[in-house]
Design a protein around this motif. Structure first.
Motif, PDB file in Angstrom:
ATOM      1  N   ALA A 459       0.838  -1.206   0.000  1.00  0.00           N
ATOM      2  CA  ALA A 459       0.000   0.000   0.000  1.00  0.00           C
ATOM      3  C   ALA A 459       0.868   1.249   0.000  1.00  0.00           C
ATOM      4  N   TYR A 460       1.955   1.224   0.751  1.00  0.00           N
ATOM      5  CA  TYR A 460       2.840   2.384   0.802  1.00  0.00           C
ATOM      6  C   TYR A 460       3.640   2.511  -0.492  1.00  0.00           C
ATOM      7  N   LYS A 461       4.166   1.394  -0.951  1.00  0.00           N
ATOM      8  CA  LYS A 461       5.061   1.424  -2.115  1.00  0.00           C
ATOM      9  C   LYS A 461       4.335   1.857  -3.378  1.00  0.00           C
ATOM     10  N   TYR A 462       3.071   1.411  -3.560  1.00  0.00           N
ATOM     11  CA  TYR A 462       2.351   1.653  -4.808  1.00  0.00           C
ATOM     12  C   TYR A 462       1.305   2.768  -4.660  1.00  0.00           C
ATOM     13  N   SER A 463       1.637   3.770  -3.878  1.00  0.00           N
ATOM     14  CA  SER A 463       0.770   4.948  -3.728  1.00  0.00           C
ATOM     15  C   SER A 463       1.576   6.200  -4.034  1.00  0.00           C
ATOM     16  N   PRO A 464       0.956   7.198  -4.683  1.00  0.00           N
ATOM     17  CA  PRO A 464       1.656   8.464  -4.933  1.00  0.00           C
ATOM     18  C   PRO A 464       2.001   9.143  -3.604  1.00  0.00           C
ATOM     19  N   PRO A 465       2.967  10.014  -3.587  1.00  0.00           N
ATOM     20  CA  PRO A 465       3.384  10.661  -2.320  1.00  0.00           C
ATOM     21  C   PRO A 465       2.246  11.370  -1.608  1.00  0.00           C
ATOM     22  N   GLU A 466       1.330  11.931  -2.356  1.00  0.00           N
ATOM     23  CA  GLU A 466       0.250  12.686  -1.711  1.00  0.00           C
ATOM     24  C   GLU A 466      -0.907  11.797  -1.257  1.00  0.00           C
ATOM     25  N   ARG A 467      -0.878  10.497  -1.582  1.00  0.00           N
ATOM     26  CA  ARG A 467      -2.000   9.613  -1.200  1.00  0.00           C
ATOM     27  C   ARG A 467      -1.514   8.327  -0.540  1.00  0.00           C
ATOM     28  N   LYS A 468      -0.503   8.429   0.276  1.00  0.00           N
ATOM     29  CA  LYS A 468       0.009   7.240   0.955  1.00  0.00           C
ATOM     30  C   LYS A 468      -0.857   6.984   2.182  1.00  0.00           C
ATOM     31  N   GLN A 469      -1.986   6.324   1.927  1.00  0.00           N
ATOM     32  CA  GLN A 469      -2.974   6.072   2.973  1.00  0.00           C
ATOM     33  C   GLN A 469      -3.378   4.604   2.953  1.00  0.00           C
ATOM     34  N   LEU A 470      -3.654   4.071   4.162  1.00  0.00           N
ATOM     35  CA  LEU A 470      -4.160   2.702   4.289  1.00  0.00           C
ATOM     36  C   LEU A 470      -5.103   2.651   5.478  1.00  0.00           C
ATOM     37  N   HIS A 471      -6.301   2.102   5.247  1.00  0.00           N
ATOM     38  CA  HIS A 471      -7.281   1.938   6.313  1.00  0.00           C
ATOM     39  C   HIS A 471      -7.654   0.458   6.403  1.00  0.00           C
ATOM     40  N   ILE A 472      -7.487  -0.121   7.612  1.00  0.00           N
ATOM     41  CA  ILE A 472      -7.810  -1.532   7.839  1.00  0.00           C
ATOM     42  C   ILE A 472      -9.071  -1.595   8.685  1.00  0.00           C
ATOM     43  N   THR A 473     -10.033  -2.392   8.219  1.00  0.00           N
ATOM     44  CA  THR A 473     -11.224  -2.672   9.029  1.00  0.00           C
ATOM     45  C   THR A 473     -11.218  -4.148   9.382  1.00  0.00           C
ATOM     46  N   ALA A 474     -11.537  -4.449  10.621  1.00  0.00           N
ATOM     47  CA  ALA A 474     -11.635  -5.834  11.097  1.00  0.00           C
ATOM     48  C   ALA A 474     -13.038  -6.012  11.652  1.00  0.00           C
ATOM     49  N   LYS A 475     -13.772  -6.991  11.098  1.00  0.00           N
ATOM     50  CA  LYS A 475     -15.172  -7.157  11.457  1.00  0.00           C
ATOM     51  C   LYS A 475     -15.509  -8.630  11.544  1.00  0.00           C
ATOM     52  N   LEU A 476     -16.356  -8.982  12.532  1.00  0.00           N
ATOM     53  CA  LEU A 476     -16.844 -10.348  12.665  1.00  0.00           C
ATOM     54  C   LEU A 476     -18.194 -10.432  11.958  1.00  0.00           C
ATOM     55  N   ALA A 477     -18.293 -11.300  10.960  1.00  0.00           N
ATOM     56  CA  ALA A 477     -19.537 -11.427  10.185  1.00  0.00           C
ATOM     57  C   ALA A 477     -19.775 -12.891   9.846  1.00  0.00           C
ATOM     58  N   LYS A 478     -20.924 -13.405  10.293  1.00  0.00           N
ATOM     59  CA  LYS A 478     -21.341 -14.772   9.991  1.00  0.00           C
ATOM     60  C   LYS A 478     -20.285 -15.807  10.371  1.00  0.00           C
ATOM     61  N   GLY A 479     -19.711 -15.610  11.548  1.00  0.00           N
ATOM     62  CA  GLY A 479     -18.747 -16.577  12.057  1.00  0.00           C
ATOM     63  C   GLY A 479     -17.394 -16.509  11.378  1.00  0.00           C
ATOM     64  N   LYS A 480     -17.124 -15.435  10.632  1.00  0.00           N
ATOM     65  CA  LYS A 480     -15.847 -15.254   9.950  1.00  0.00           C
ATOM     66  C   LYS A 480     -15.260 -13.894  10.330  1.00  0.00           C
ATOM     67  N   VAL A 481     -13.932 -13.831  10.370  1.00  0.00           N
ATOM     68  CA  VAL A 481     -13.245 -12.556  10.587  1.00  0.00           C
ATOM     69  C   VAL A 481     -12.914 -11.986   9.213  1.00  0.00           C
ATOM     70  N   VAL A 482     -13.398 -10.778   8.955  1.00  0.00           N
ATOM     71  CA  VAL A 482     -13.202 -10.155   7.651  1.00  0.00           C
ATOM     72  C   VAL A 482     -12.312  -8.926   7.825  1.00  0.00           C
ATOM     73  N   PHE A 483     -11.145  -8.951   7.147  1.00  0.00           N
ATOM     74  CA  PHE A 483     -10.231  -7.806   7.130  1.00  0.00           C
ATOM     75  C   PHE A 483     -10.305  -7.158   5.755  1.00  0.00           C
ATOM     76  N   ARG A 484     -10.385  -5.839   5.744  1.00  0.00           N
ATOM     77  CA  ARG A 484     -10.364  -5.096   4.485  1.00  0.00           C
ATOM     78  C   ARG A 484      -9.227  -4.079   4.540  1.00  0.00           C
ATOM     79  N   PHE A 485      -8.335  -4.143   3.549  1.00  0.00           N
ATOM     80  CA  PHE A 485      -7.208  -3.216   3.445  1.00  0.00           C
ATOM     81  C   PHE A 485      -7.517  -2.274   2.289  1.00  0.00           C
ATOM     82  N   THR A 486      -7.839  -1.026   2.602  1.00  0.00           N
ATOM     83  CA  THR A 486      -8.256  -0.062   1.584  1.00  0.00           C
ATOM     84  C   THR A 486      -7.207   1.038   1.468  1.00  0.00           C
TER      85      THR A 486
END
Length: 556
Positions: A459-486
């Motif tokens: 995420a850091y390497k392949y982002s322009p200097p002005e948009r080096k951002q990463l947001h991780i969400t961790a959520k429990l849904a239907k008996g599964k752990v769901v991680f989203r890296f945006t």
């Protein structure tokens, strides 16, 4: 590199185009040859199959000649008008081509006859003559009797067979029983549209006939002989067209029948009828359009077989080309992997070597210089160690050579540690997280950390200097752990989405110029699979990417 890729594309395209043209030409040539073969075959069948039509159509006549005629001999000359009428009725019923039958109730004796044949002391003549047939009036059934000899002249049918009888008796060898073929040929006479048959006497009677030719026997012997003359109508023969798809129309015609030239529109052939029908022929005719339908019916399965064969051939060629292409890509990927891996190792090794030479060549070093060189050596050694650990871990996971360690972790503490590590490493990295639905779960923290670190680094390497951002969400849904890296990076082209998890695969872009081993996302994929989860990605070019990881949830 771009020119080599373009040249390779052109070369492959030329090979494919050449192959397609060659296969198309061969396919069309095969179809043309198959159609010509079908045409020749059907035309030959048109000429040759007429024999089968003749055999089937004339089969009732053969049965009549070989089976029904000899039944006359069963009566041994003692047929009378009533019995003869009953016999003829069965003939007319079974064999419609028999139009009329003339019955000669005759006798052989030593007494000369006025109507018949007299040779030496041998005489052969009719007592009564009858005619039977569907068109014969009842008052015309009896044609001749000894009491009324003026109503009919015996004629050629009787005289011809009588002469054959006398000739046979004269040449008869009384010491040897004659064969059935000889008897049948001498006691029957086949003429145009007519067969005359005389019942075959016993061999002992034939011996007496031979004596009667030479002398007067006492007492005067009298033998009964029955002769029947069958008049045949060839037009009543039932034509059995065994090849209705070949012969559009079949008819019986005189031998002299010669239609107008129709070869431009029709195909025709003919074959002569046998025996008493020898003055007639079977005439076959079909329009060329009718024959072409049969040609197409014969050609179609061949064409389908050719199409199937060429389909398989093309499929095999495509599979071979695909495998060769894959092998070529794999070779290129491995070649790039070796080059990039060499580069990845070479850079820290070169830095270590330069630092070592500086330390070695310097007469004395200040504390600041010692700390600087120590830091450089420590960082470069960590790089080498990390690269080797990644390669080793990838190989172990791929070969399932390690076991999954299950520890309970607090997800917030785990994420906080990850975020802080990357913030220290990259102060300009805007790294945030969000958790909902659970606080702890059981997993392998080392593998999960490797997974998070790889995705965060990408995420850091392949982002322009002005948009080096990463947001991780961790959520429990239907008996599964769901991680989203945006992230808000450069994104992934849609055409490359299915390739990014392959080993050694690298997307060529401005952020990848310094080389990459091409194992990062492939390593992530193997990690997730090893942890019984799944990883997917959604991305838009110049908008960013979202990696979704689903792992099984356990809290004990």
């Amino acid at each position: 590199m771009a020119s080599e890729k373009k040249d390779g594309y052109r070369k492959n395209f030329s090979l494919i185009l050449t192959f397609i043209i060659l296969m198309s030409v061969l396919f069309l040539l095969s179809l043309v040859l198959a159609y010509r073969f079908s045409t020749k075959y059907i035309e030959n069948e048109f000429v040759s199959e007429k024999v089968n039509v003749l055999e089937q159509s004339i089969q009732p006549y053969n049965d009549f000649f070989q089976k029904k005629l000899p039944e006359v001999s069963f009566y041994n000359g003692y047929l009378d008008s009533a019995t003869a009428a009953a016999f003829v009725d069965t003939v007319l019923l079974e064999y419609p081509f028999v139009s009329k039958v003339v019955f000669y109730d005759s006798e052989v004796s030593n007494t000369p006859v006025s109507d018949g044949l007299n040779t030496g002391k041998f005489s052969f003549g009719p007592k009564n003559i009858y005619q039977f047939g569907s068109l014969v009036p009842l008052d015309s059934v009896r044609l001749f009797s000894r009491d009324n000899t003026s109503s009919f002249i015996v004629g050629d049918d009787f005289n011809t067979l009588a002469l054959k009888l006398v000739s046979f008796i004269e040449s008869l060898d009384t010491t040897q029983v004659p064969g059935q073929d000889a008897l049948f040929s001498n006691f029957s006479n086949v003429r145009s549209n007519k067969i005359t048959y005389l019942n075959i006497p016993r061999f002992e009677d034939l011996k007496v006939y031979k004596e009667m030719l030479r002398k007067q026997l006492q007492p005067n012997p009298v033998y009964q002989q029955d002769m029947m003359s069958f008049q045949l109508d060839p037009y009543k023969i039932k034509i059995i067209n065994t090849q209705p798809l070949l012969y559009q129309y079949v008819k019986i015609a005189p031998l002299t029948y010669d239609p107008l030239d129709t070869t431009a529109v029709y195909l025709s052939t003919e074959i002569n009828l046998p025996g008493p029908f020898s003055d007639y022929k079977l005439y076959f005719i079909s329009s060329k359009s009718f024959i072409e339908r049969e040609i197409f019916s014969y050609f179609l399965p061949i064409a389908l077989a050719i199409l199937f064969f060429y389909g398989i051939l093309v499929l095999v060629a495509v599979l071979i080309y695909r495998n060769l292409n894959i092998n070529q890509k794999m070779f290129k990927l491995q070649y790039d992997f070796v080059n990039n891996l060499t580069h990845e190792f070479k850079t820290p090794v070169s830095v270590i070597k330069i630092a070592g030479n500086n330390i070695k060549s310097a007469s004395s070093l200040t504390d600041r210089e010692l700390k600087l060189y120590g830091k450089i050596l420590d960082e470069e050694a960590d790089k080498l160690n990390g690269l080797m650990n990644k390669l080793l871990a990838f190989t172990q996971i791929e070969n399932k050579a390690i076991e999954l360690n299950r520890d309970k972790i607090r997800i917030i503490d785990f994420l906080e540690s990850t975020v802080e590590t990357h913030r220290l490493k990259h102060p300009d990295f805007d790294f945030t997280y969000e958790v909902s639905g659970f606080t702890t779960f059981v997993t392998d923290p080392v593998l999960l950390g490797s997974l998070f670190d790889n995705l965060a680094e990408n995420a850091y390497k392949y982002s322009p200097p002005e948009r080096k951002q990463l947001h991780i969400t961790a959520k429990l849904a239907k008996g599964k752990v769901v991680f989203r890296f945006t992230d808000k990076g450069i994104g992934i082209p849609a055409s490359e989405i299915n390739n990014i998890f392959k080993k050694f695969f690298r997307i060529q872009n401005q952020y990848n110029q310094n080389g990459s081993v091409g194992l990062g996302l492939a390593f992530c994929k193997e990690l997730v699979n090893f942890m019984d989860g799944e990883i997917t990605v959604k991305s838009k070019v110049n908008k960013g990417s979202e990696f979704k990881i689903v792992l099984p949830y356990n809290d004990y």
